[in-house]
Design a protein around this motif. Sequence first.
Motif, short mmCIF file in Angstrom:
data_model
loop_
_atom_site.label_atom_id
_atom_site.label_comp_id
_atom_site.label_asym_id
_atom_site.label_seq_id
_atom_site.Cartn_x
_atom_site.Cartn_y
_atom_site.Cartn_z
N GLN A 1 -0.32 100.07 -75.64
CA GLN A 1 -1.59 99.42 -75.32
C GLN A 1 -2.36 99.10 -76.59
O GLN A 1 -2.96 98.02 -76.72
N LEU B 1 -7.12 102.96 -81.09
CA LEU B 1 -7.74 101.67 -80.80
C LEU B 1 -8.21 101.00 -82.09
O LEU B 1 -8.60 101.69 -83.05
N CYS C 1 -11.71 100.49 -73.20
CA CYS C 1 -12.23 99.57 -74.20
C CYS C 1 -11.08 98.94 -74.98
O CYS C 1 -9.97 99.48 -75.03
N SER C 2 -11.34 97.80 -75.57
CA SER C 2 -10.33 97.17 -76.44
C SER C 2 -10.56 97.52 -77.89
O SER C 2 -9.63 97.46 -78.70
N HIS C 3 -11.80 97.89 -78.26
CA HIS C 3 -12.16 98.20 -79.64
C HIS C 3 -13.22 99.30 -79.65
O HIS C 3 -13.85 99.58 -78.63
N GLN D 1 -3.97 90.97 -79.74
CA GLN D 1 -4.90 90.08 -79.05
C GLN D 1 -4.20 88.82 -78.51
O GLN D 1 -4.51 87.69 -78.89
N ARG E 1 -9.78 92.16 -68.93
CA ARG E 1 -9.26 93.53 -68.85
C ARG E 1 -8.40 93.70 -67.60
O ARG E 1 -7.42 94.45 -67.61
N LEU F 1 -5.00 92.23 -68.40
CA LEU F 1 -4.27 93.15 -69.29
C LEU F 1 -3.79 94.38 -68.53
O LEU F 1 -2.69 94.88 -68.78
N HIS G 1 0.04 95.76 -68.38
CA HIS G 1 0.48 97.10 -68.80
C HIS G 1 1.14 97.85 -67.63
O HIS G 1 2.10 98.60 -67.85
N ALA H 1 -3.55 95.51 -78.07
CA ALA H 1 -4.97 95.32 -78.38
C ALA H 1 -5.13 94.73 -79.78
O ALA H 1 -5.98 93.86 -80.01
N GLN I 1 -13.22 91.21 -74.03
CA GLN I 1 -13.34 92.16 -75.13
C GLN I 1 -14.38 93.20 -74.73
O GLN I 1 -15.46 92.86 -74.24
#
Length: 246
Positions: free
Chosen positions: A214, A88, A129-131, A221, A182, A185, A189, A218, A75
Amino acid sequence: MLPNIRIVLVQTFHPGNIGAAARAMKTMGLTDLVLVNPLQFPDAEASRLAAGAEDLLESARVVGSLGEAVTDCVQVVGASARLRSLPLPHYDEPDGMARDLVEHAAADPVALVFGRERSGLTNDEIRLCSHQVSIPATPEYGILNLSQAVQVLAYEVFKAWRQRPGSGYLPQRPEEERAPSREQLGHFHDHLTRVMRESGFLTQPHARTEAQLQALFARAQPSRKELSLLRGLLASLEQHLPERQG
């Protein structure tokens, strides 16, 4: 758990802010500091403002890109003073972010990312970033110094860790239930984009479609097991695609 929580500073301009951020980290039990292309480091001003946290400066890692800084993280939360157009997931309150970050950190590395003093993070960096998270502040003057932002979010993380029931540690998650890194992931992708193009779903580069997908994953999760299942599905579909003419 706390050693799994990484603070990443991107292209910090003033070396004093690095020292002040290290001090903010140490007061909240955080020790993993990564610097992405700092303008000047090491520096006497950084050491002066660290004020007892010089050991964090000595152990800090300097890397060449944000991708390198977070590749093993499951994360990655980008701190941003303003919302971007990128879709996001966003934490409206830092305490909710901290609870999720601490939960993931029970088994895997996570990161809080802070951008440049004046311009913050670029859109390309936000995509890594994921968030996102913002610190609520008065509309009349909502500008925090870099080290102040580190202090606020580090405090929320430390508070979330302290408030965990029992010993404050989660039982170790089975490997298959852990969140993917990451890097994992990114491979997924890339695989998804390749299948979409080879199948004719994408006839030309379409960054918006890829960004929306993406963002979808995200929000979902997926676990490592679920991501492996999706990779298997993509591999099976590839076998049934007509061979491309050379």
